[in-house]
Design a protein around this motif. Structure first.
Motif, short mmCIF file in Angstrom:
data_model
loop_
_atom_site.label_atom_id
_atom_site.label_comp_id
_atom_site.label_asym_id
_atom_site.label_seq_id
_atom_site.Cartn_x
_atom_site.Cartn_y
_atom_site.Cartn_z
N THR A 1 0.86 -1.20 0.01
CA THR A 1 -0.14 -0.14 0.12
C THR A 1 0.84 1.25 0.06
O THR A 1 0.74 2.31 -0.74
N LEU A 2 1.97 1.29 0.78
CA LEU A 2 2.81 2.41 0.79
C LEU A 2 3.55 2.63 -0.27
O LEU A 2 3.70 3.67 -0.89
N ASP B 1 -1.64 16.26 8.20
CA ASP B 1 -0.75 16.21 7.04
C ASP B 1 0.30 14.97 7.30
O ASP B 1 0.80 14.85 8.43
N ALA B 2 0.46 14.35 6.08
CA ALA B 2 1.53 12.95 6.31
C ALA B 2 2.48 12.86 5.06
O ALA B 2 2.09 13.62 4.14
N GLN B 3 3.32 12.12 5.26
CA GLN B 3 4.16 11.92 4.15
C GLN B 3 4.60 10.55 4.20
O GLN B 3 4.55 9.90 5.12
N VAL B 4 4.78 9.95 3.04
CA VAL B 4 5.10 8.73 2.83
C VAL B 4 6.61 8.81 2.34
O VAL B 4 6.74 9.59 0.97
N ARG B 5 7.68 8.32 2.97
CA ARG B 5 9.07 8.32 2.89
C ARG B 5 9.64 6.99 2.43
O ARG B 5 9.00 5.97 3.06
N GLY B 6 10.84 6.98 1.99
CA GLY B 6 11.45 5.72 1.77
C GLY B 6 11.35 5.28 0.50
O GLY B 6 11.01 5.73 -0.59
N ALA C 1 3.56 6.14 -2.37
CA ALA C 1 4.47 6.58 -2.94
C ALA C 1 4.68 7.00 -4.33
O ALA C 1 5.39 8.16 -4.76
N GLY C 2 4.16 6.12 -5.13
CA GLY C 2 4.08 6.39 -6.50
C GLY C 2 5.40 6.30 -7.14
O GLY C 2 6.53 5.54 -6.96
N GLU C 3 5.79 7.33 -8.04
CA GLU C 3 7.00 7.41 -8.79
C GLU C 3 8.23 8.38 -8.12
O GLU C 3 8.99 8.91 -8.87
#
Length: 169
Positions: free
Chosen positions: A71-72, A142-147, A76-78
């Motif tokens: 899911t992550l 607010d959130a961020q997907v990192r990695g 995170a996409g491209e």
């Protein structure tokens, strides 16, 4: 004789206290045993009560399991191998039906489960909700997907970080 009466009174008192403790109807009930099927809470259809912000610090990391990595990765996409972070709005849901933790707070992005706050962070977050008269209600941040970058030929895990005040100190 007085010593014998005193000992009898002490023994009787101890027996009564023991009986009260053992038959206390207000003892917490044990949580149901896990069934082997991964538990997945459902996000209710209700408007969030609050939106949290810590000025863009993103200091609270969501605990996630390997089952959330797909899911992550999709979220995170491209952003690929760069150190970029993909911005989102996360929904935080107090999860009162979790069999593993009675103070759990589930985290969703775009309606998909991405993990939980840690146990300590969940307890503190629920205290914040109570202070804002929003106990048990949904809220957003607010959130961020990192990695996901490549390192030594392997893909690093994805993580979600939230823009709420630090919940663990």
């Amino acid at each position: 004789m007085q010593l014998l009466i005193s000992l009898l009174i002490i023994a009787a008192t101890a027996a009564v206290v023991y009986a009260i403790i053992k038959t206390n109807p207000n003892q917490p009930k044990p949580l149901p045993l896990p069934t082997g099927v991964p538990y997945a809470p459902r996000l209710p259809d209700e408007a969030p009560a609050l939106h949290w912000s810590d000025g863009g610090h993103f200091l609270v990391e969501v605990m996630n399991e390997s089952r959330y990595q797909a899911t992550l990765r999709a979220l995170a996409g491209e952003h690929g191998d760069s150190a970029a972070a993909t911005p989102y709005v996360a929904t935080l849901m107090p999860d009162d039906h979790n069999a593993y933790e009675n103070e759990a707070v589930a985290v969703f992005i775009e309606g998909r489960m991405v993990g939980y706050l840690s146990q300590k962070a969940s307890i503190k977050f629920r205290e914040l909700l109570r202070r804002k008269d929003a106990a048990g209600r949904l809220s957003t941040t607010d959130a961020q997907v990192r990695g996901g970058a490549l390192w030594q030929g392997k893909r690093l895990q994805y993580v979600v970080v939230l823009d709420v005040e630090r919940l663990e100190k």
